[in-house]
Design a protein around this motif. Structure first.
Motif, mmCIF file in Angstrom:
data_model
loop_
_atom_site.group_PDB
_atom_site.id
_atom_site.type_symbol
_atom_site.label_atom_id
_atom_site.label_comp_id
_atom_site.label_asym_id
_atom_site.label_seq_id
_atom_site.Cartn_x
_atom_site.Cartn_y
_atom_site.Cartn_z
ATOM 1 N N PHE A 138 43.034 43.986 44.150
ATOM 2 C CA PHE A 138 42.959 42.561 44.485
ATOM 3 C C PHE A 138 41.508 42.150 44.747
ATOM 4 O O PHE A 138 41.029 41.147 44.243
ATOM 5 C CB PHE A 138 43.817 42.309 45.722
ATOM 6 C CG PHE A 138 43.933 40.851 46.081
ATOM 7 C CD1 PHE A 138 44.735 40.014 45.332
ATOM 8 C CD2 PHE A 138 43.260 40.334 47.165
ATOM 9 C CE1 PHE A 138 44.860 38.674 45.658
ATOM 10 C CE2 PHE A 138 43.382 39.004 47.502
ATOM 11 C CZ PHE A 138 44.176 38.183 46.755
ATOM 12 N N MET A 139 40.773 42.957 45.523
ATOM 13 C CA MET A 139 39.414 42.600 45.885
ATOM 14 C C MET A 139 38.444 42.801 44.720
ATOM 15 O O MET A 139 37.472 42.084 44.583
ATOM 16 C CB MET A 139 38.959 43.450 47.080
ATOM 17 C CG MET A 139 39.727 43.129 48.363
ATOM 18 S SD MET A 139 39.628 41.389 48.834
ATOM 19 C CE MET A 139 37.876 41.267 49.224
ATOM 20 N N SER A 140 38.714 43.791 43.846
ATOM 21 C CA SER A 140 37.785 44.057 42.753
ATOM 22 C C SER A 140 37.776 42.929 41.730
ATOM 23 O O SER A 140 36.866 42.827 40.921
ATOM 24 C CB SER A 140 38.159 45.378 42.064
ATOM 25 O OG SER A 140 39.415 45.270 41.426
ATOM 26 N N ASN A 141 38.814 42.074 41.743
ATOM 27 C CA ASN A 141 38.894 40.954 40.817
ATOM 28 C C ASN A 141 38.740 39.629 41.568
ATOM 29 O O ASN A 141 39.368 38.635 41.231
ATOM 30 C CB ASN A 141 40.238 40.977 40.068
ATOM 31 C CG ASN A 141 40.375 42.194 39.187
ATOM 32 O OD1 ASN A 141 39.754 42.273 38.134
ATOM 33 N ND2 ASN A 141 41.166 43.154 39.620
ATOM 34 N N MET A 145 39.507 34.513 42.070
ATOM 35 C CA MET A 145 39.976 33.775 43.236
ATOM 36 C C MET A 145 39.015 32.652 43.633
ATOM 37 O O MET A 145 39.095 32.121 44.726
ATOM 38 C CB MET A 145 40.147 34.734 44.427
ATOM 39 C CG MET A 145 41.207 35.797 44.220
ATOM 40 S SD MET A 145 42.861 35.114 44.376
ATOM 41 C CE MET A 145 42.892 34.771 46.133
ATOM 42 N N ASN A 146 38.081 32.326 42.754
ATOM 43 C CA ASN A 146 37.128 31.269 43.067
ATOM 44 C C ASN A 146 37.846 29.948 43.347
ATOM 45 O O ASN A 146 38.889 29.660 42.746
ATOM 46 C CB ASN A 146 36.145 31.069 41.908
ATOM 47 C CG ASN A 146 35.188 32.241 41.763
ATOM 48 O OD1 ASN A 146 34.929 32.951 42.732
ATOM 49 N ND2 ASN A 146 34.676 32.453 40.558
ATOM 50 N N ARG A 153 41.706 28.801 46.249
ATOM 51 C CA ARG A 153 42.770 29.136 45.285
ATOM 52 C C ARG A 153 44.085 29.481 45.977
ATOM 53 O O ARG A 153 45.169 29.178 45.446
ATOM 54 C CB ARG A 153 42.303 30.321 44.406
ATOM 55 C CG ARG A 153 43.314 30.713 43.329
ATOM 56 C CD ARG A 153 43.598 29.553 42.387
ATOM 57 N NE ARG A 153 44.674 29.862 41.443
ATOM 58 C CZ ARG A 153 45.954 29.675 41.696
ATOM 59 N NH1 ARG A 153 46.350 29.165 42.856
ATOM 60 N NH2 ARG A 153 46.875 29.979 40.792
ATOM 61 N N GLU A 154 44.015 30.105 47.158
ATOM 62 C CA GLU A 154 45.249 30.478 47.855
ATOM 63 C C GLU A 154 46.041 29.255 48.314
ATOM 64 O O GLU A 154 47.225 29.366 48.631
ATOM 65 C CB GLU A 154 44.933 31.341 49.087
ATOM 66 C CG GLU A 154 44.137 32.592 48.788
ATOM 67 C CD GLU A 154 42.653 32.378 48.997
ATOM 68 O OE1 GLU A 154 42.162 31.278 48.657
ATOM 69 O OE2 GLU A 154 41.982 33.304 49.501
ATOM 70 N N PHE A 197 47.695 34.474 42.478
ATOM 71 C CA PHE A 197 46.575 33.556 42.640
ATOM 72 C C PHE A 197 45.400 33.878 41.724
ATOM 73 O O PHE A 197 44.363 33.229 41.803
ATOM 74 C CB PHE A 197 46.138 33.511 44.101
ATOM 75 C CG PHE A 197 47.217 32.996 45.012
ATOM 76 C CD1 PHE A 197 47.792 31.761 44.791
ATOM 77 C CD2 PHE A 197 47.671 33.765 46.069
ATOM 78 C CE1 PHE A 197 48.798 31.283 45.610
ATOM 79 C CE2 PHE A 197 48.676 33.298 46.894
ATOM 80 C CZ PHE A 197 49.243 32.058 46.670
ATOM 81 N N HIS A 198 45.571 34.871 40.851
ATOM 82 C CA HIS A 198 44.595 35.086 39.781
ATOM 83 C C HIS A 198 44.832 34.110 38.630
ATOM 84 O O HIS A 198 43.959 33.924 37.783
ATOM 85 C CB HIS A 198 44.683 36.518 39.249
ATOM 86 C CG HIS A 198 44.043 37.535 40.145
ATOM 87 N ND1 HIS A 198 43.805 38.820 39.735
ATOM 88 C CD2 HIS A 198 43.593 37.453 41.416
ATOM 89 C CE1 HIS A 198 43.232 39.495 40.722
ATOM 90 N NE2 HIS A 198 43.112 38.683 41.754
#
Length: 257
Positions: A138-141, A145-146, A153-154, A197-198
């Motif tokens: 999740f964090m590596s991408n 999430m911009n 985005r959330e 949320f991606h």
């Protein structure tokens, strides 16, 4: 004094009937468009034609989904000449949300997503949506999430829902999505939404190419209402003005073929 005996037949029938009513409520709430209709009715009443106008969906489709909500007791209706008007049954909806909160607390998760919680698990067995595969993935991408036009985005409930009853497990949505929204359950032979949320806000490419119509998104009306409420047209104009060198077709360097 407790006898330890089973409930009477009448009591058992009442409990079973109550369980069936709860199941009917959560089935009604499991569809993203029906949730959108409830949001549209929040704090007011509206007729089918108004709901169709707001959501961008045909009136017969809106009527069909409103009938599901009415049968579940989540809305009440009355006829005024040729129009049927609806409003939320607040008592029934609050009871449903209370049950969901209790279930979520027992499972250690919130019913509604926030910036600090994982996405919700879909209520309906035919709509598969799982937690992100891992925190590391999740964090590596995180670039996916911009914020969208300044909105975190959330905070935008735009993502696909897999309708398991229609899905044939071809995997096209998994392999063609470049934003790692999907994973694949090889045991069940079905895609799962692992990073909702991606998903790019407004994108429905995967649903467009799905030959089984097994993917659903909120309607265009959901996005258009967001654009109006957040005054995003003005935001876009300001961004164009502030970043002319980036967007101007005259000033931008041409790319060799």
């Amino acid at each position: 004094m407790t006898t330890g005996r089973d409930p009477s037949p009448d009591k058992a029938d009442d409990l079973q009937q109550s369980d069936q009513q709860i199941i009917q409520v959560f089935k009604a709430l499991s569809h993203p468009f029906r949730l959108e209709l409830l949001r549209q009715l929040s704090g007011e009443e509206a007729c089918v034609c108004r709901l169709a106008e707001r959501t961008g969906r045909p009136q017969p489709y809106v009527s069909q989904q409103m009938s599901v909500l009415r049968r579940a007791g989540l809305v009440t209706s009355w006829r005024d000449r040729q129009q049927i008007h609806y409003k939320i049954n607040q008592d029934r909806l609050q009871r449903a949300l209370s049950l969901a909160a209790v279930a979520g607390a027992a499972a250690g998760q919130a019913f509604w997503p926030t910036a600090t919680t994982s996405p919700p698990v879909a209520c309906c067995p035919s709509a598969r949506m799982h937690r992100p595969v891992s925190q590391e993935t999740f964090m590596s991408n995180n670039n996916f999430m911009n914020p969208w036009h300044g909105i975190p985005r959330e905070g935008i409930a735009w993502h696909p829902t897999v309708i398991a009853d229609r899905c044939v497990g071809c995997g096209q949505c998994v392999t063609s999505c470049g934003r790692q929204v999907y994973g694949f359950d090889y045991t069940a032979n079905q895609p799962v939404v692992v990073n909702p949320f991606h998903c790019m806000v407004g994108c429905t490419t995967c649903a467009t190419v799905c030959t089984q119509d097994a993917l659903e998104f909120p309607s265009r009306g959901f996005i258009r209402q967001l654009v109006r409420e957040r005054k995003l047209l003005r935001h876009a104009k300001d961004e164009l003005k502030a970043n002319r060198e980036k967007y101007d077709v005259v000033q931008r360097p041409t790319v060799a073929p």
